[in-house]
Design a protein around this motif. Structure first.
Motif, mmCIF file in Angstrom:
data_model
loop_
_atom_site.group_PDB
_atom_site.id
_atom_site.type_symbol
_atom_site.label_atom_id
_atom_site.label_comp_id
_atom_site.label_asym_id
_atom_site.label_seq_id
_atom_site.Cartn_x
_atom_site.Cartn_y
_atom_site.Cartn_z
ATOM 1 N N SER A 1 22.213 -14.077 108.273
ATOM 2 C CA SER A 1 22.857 -14.186 109.571
ATOM 3 C C SER A 1 23.967 -15.092 109.444
ATOM 4 N N VAL A 2 23.717 -16.249 108.786
ATOM 5 C CA VAL A 2 24.841 -17.322 108.836
ATOM 6 C C VAL A 2 25.858 -16.885 108.101
ATOM 7 N N PHE A 3 25.715 -16.029 107.041
ATOM 8 C CA PHE A 3 26.895 -15.770 106.030
ATOM 9 C C PHE A 3 27.790 -14.575 106.990
ATOM 10 N N THR A 4 26.982 -13.733 107.445
ATOM 11 C CA THR A 4 27.669 -12.644 108.149
ATOM 12 C C THR A 4 28.505 -12.939 109.090
ATOM 13 N N LEU A 5 28.029 -14.122 109.998
ATOM 14 C CA LEU A 5 28.722 -14.684 111.158
ATOM 15 C C LEU A 5 29.728 -15.400 110.646
#
Length: 191
Positions: free
Chosen positions: A143-147
């Motif tokens: 999630s963090v990487f994608t955002l």
């Protein structure tokens, strides 16, 4: 107050047309984020539908402290994390077709301006390895990487979306980047 905030207020009072306009304005970005998280068109469609259902049920709770897009991103990521906790939902699957079902709206891998067949093949090849590397990340790291890298959000925005501190965002991002580098090291050497 923006037009979107006015639409939220109208939709909260039962104006379905206003909600429809909101959905039409934001469905592409919600779907792109859902696809970036799930890696599957079918799962992204299911996730997007759930996001808008939950948003509709929560219209009265929207305080207007953030942009509508941020609110919808928050709902998307939280539902996705919840879905990953349940056993029956498939996460990004590296055996999914690499190119044929990928939506054009996906922010992760937009088509290159050079539309040469060799470039498309190379892009598909790299996308496949990136998808497999994403499999190595935990739902929170993904999630963090994608955002951060696909949606280009700032660390503070990511923290707000995930309800975690900026320090926690940095920690998850550090771990995600480290894992991605490990998973893609052979590819980096080949390029």
């Amino acid at each position: 107050m923006s037009d979107s905030h006015d639409l939220i207020r109208m939709a909260a009072r039962g104006d379905r047309r206003a909600f429809r306009i909101l959905v039409d304005e934001h469905k592409g970005r919600v779907f792109a984020l859902a696809y970036d998280l799930t890696g599957s068109v079918d799962d992204a469609e299911d996730l997007s539908q759930e996001v808008f259902l939950r948003a509709y049920r929560s219209l009265g709770q929207f305080r207007g402290d953030s942009a509508i897009a941020t609110w919808l991103h928050t709902i998307t990521v939280r539902i996705w994390i919840d879905m990953n906790r349940s056993a029956g939902v498939r996460v990004r699957n590296s055996s999914d077709p690499l190119d044929e079902n990928m939506p054009q709206e996906s922010s992760a891998f937009r088509a290159s301006a050079a539309d040469h067949p060799e470039t498309r093949t190379e892009g598909s090849f790299i996308r496949g390895y990136v998808n497999r590397a994403l499999d190595a990340l935990s739902p929170r790291e993904r999630s963090v990487f994608t955002l951060r890298f696909f949606e280009e959000q700032k660390l503070a925005e990511i923290g707000a979306v995930l309800s975690i501190s900026e320090g926690a965002v940095k920690s998850h991002l550090f771990n995600a980047v480290r894992k991605m580098r490990q998973e893609l090291a052979f590819l980096m050497e080949a390029l």
